[in-house]
Design an enzyme around this catalytic site. Sequence first.
Site: not given
Ligand code: M6R
Length: 610
Positions: A2, A481, A485, A488, A504
């Site tokens: 928010c 990662e 990516k 997401e 495995h």
């Molecule tokens: O602000 P933060 O680094 O603590 O956030 C952690 C995760 O929410 C953040 O890395 C999330 O996984 C991203 N959307 C990844 O791209």
Amino acid sequence: MCGIVGYIGNKHKTINVLMDGLQRLEYRGYDSSGIAVIENGHSKIVKSRGKLRNLKKKLSRKTLSGYVGIGHTRWATHGKATEKNAHPHVSGSVSVVHNGIIENYQELKKELIKKGYVFYSDTDTEVIAHLIEDYYKNGLSFENAVRSAFKSIEGSYAVAVISDKAPDRIIAIRKFSPLIIAIGEKENYLASDISAILSYSRKVIFLDDGDVAILEKNGYRITDLEGKEVKRDVSVINWDPVSIEKGGYRHYMLKEIHEQSRAVLDTIRGRFSEEMGEVYFEGLNYKSFNNIKRIVALGCGTSFHACLIGKYMIEKISGIPVEVDLSSEFRYRGPVIDSKTLAIAVSQSGETADTSEALLEARRKGAKTLAITNVERSKIARESDMVIYTRAGPEIGVASTKAFTTQLIVLYLFSIYLGKNRKIITEKKAKDLIGEVLYTPQLLEKALKLEDEIKELGRNLYNYSNFLFLGRGPNYPIALEGALKLKEISYIHAEGHAAGEMKHGPIALVDENMPVVLIAPRNGVTYNKLLGNLQEIRARRGKIIFLTSGEVSEELEKHVDKTIRIPECSSIISPLIAVIPLQLLAYYIAMYKGTDIDQPRNLAKVVTVE
Ligand code: M6R
């Protein structure tokens, strides 16, 4: 999660400031949005479900004047993403916007219902509006009504309140949720995030927990909950307002991918002497780490992946054992912590609830705490004994990119800092490692030159429904990662695995419909083993995207569908470079699929709820 913005003044059109601010905050939540402006003594409320463009459309059919207003963009916690649940919430003359969670809202709601208040939404926020209205209409001043209400409210909040009956002020209050005021000439601003107001004022006050700020056109006051005045410093923010624009790129994510060389350079600047083989961090004294025997690194999502790579770096360079935990798991598993433990919280936003709670748990158990974060004076920065800031600049795209590479370079520098001070590495070794740091921005530039090639690859791959990412050593977290990516922003199912684990289980997934991204920079000790994986995938007709460095023999080329060649570098720096083509790959696959790259469905940039 928010976003809040507020404006009082007549230098700008209030509605323009609110909409401009909300546009910049939309990355924090995009389920619904709304504004309240006091016009001729009456609050005008306009709300809409969905993205901000829906609110804009509604507003285009209205003319709203008035010199005081508040706005909100929402990521739903209590109650669905509907218009009735959008903020502001209203009771009598009072309009309220809120970030956070009111924990005792059900009890408060029952009492308010008994008093005759009618609830229109399913939110926890609506109790705030009714509670303030209740005190206000029973004779307290507006300010005192707000203070009294918050004496009985439990939870986390950043709140802005206006009232038709006091149209010359905005009252703001915070606890465990960020809120700043920004000072102008005969005008003042309020926001949950600097980026909302950066193009109007750089003079900012970070409110503390329990602060109540009263903003008027010609000034402001800050008090505690009892009404006693408190003084807060004014900080001048040096983020360039241009950094919050897209700068000609189609998406923030692409812009931020391209900013990584600059961001890493800014993050290392002034933090080492190559000549002496020394690393320094402002405000850190090695004495604080003298008795540390063990480190726990905590983070979520991409920041968790940075922690996993940090483990390789710290153990290898400083010899200190490192455990890595997902912040959300750590505090519930009764972790063994003592005063010889250093807990490192890695967080771009510095606001992630799970990480903040995990850090507090470690602290309660006696650990020393260190935050690695991108946002100055954020919650996690303030709750830690020590802080190292990454200097990535504002990261707006929901998918984290430049924050990640700057976290990695900080972890690498921190490893050298520990290793050198503990005399685990010699001065010569420290100098060599620092030499690599210096070279990293150039390597990143080179990796970014792969963009056209990756775009073409994205065009060939965007129709696949599943992907596997495999890596080993410090590039195993890069496999995680790469998969994160991709899922997401493109909504394609993707899994990351340690390549050694392939036999495995994950190998069962491999067939001609499974693209497998094999991350195998040449200098890793397990390079030959990764070539073994390559043959195994080939034998099962998997589609191989081979991410490597250096020369690839003609024979090997025959077995892969696509080779991506990143610049050569040491194994320990390679994750920073290998991640670039994977970020680009996710970006271009999503672009060809036509998804909402900067604001993917169901996500929010900052996750302030557990
Ligand atoms: O602000 P933060 O680094 O603590 O956030 C952690 C995760 O929410 C953040 O890395 C999330 O996984 C991203 N959307 C990844 O791209």
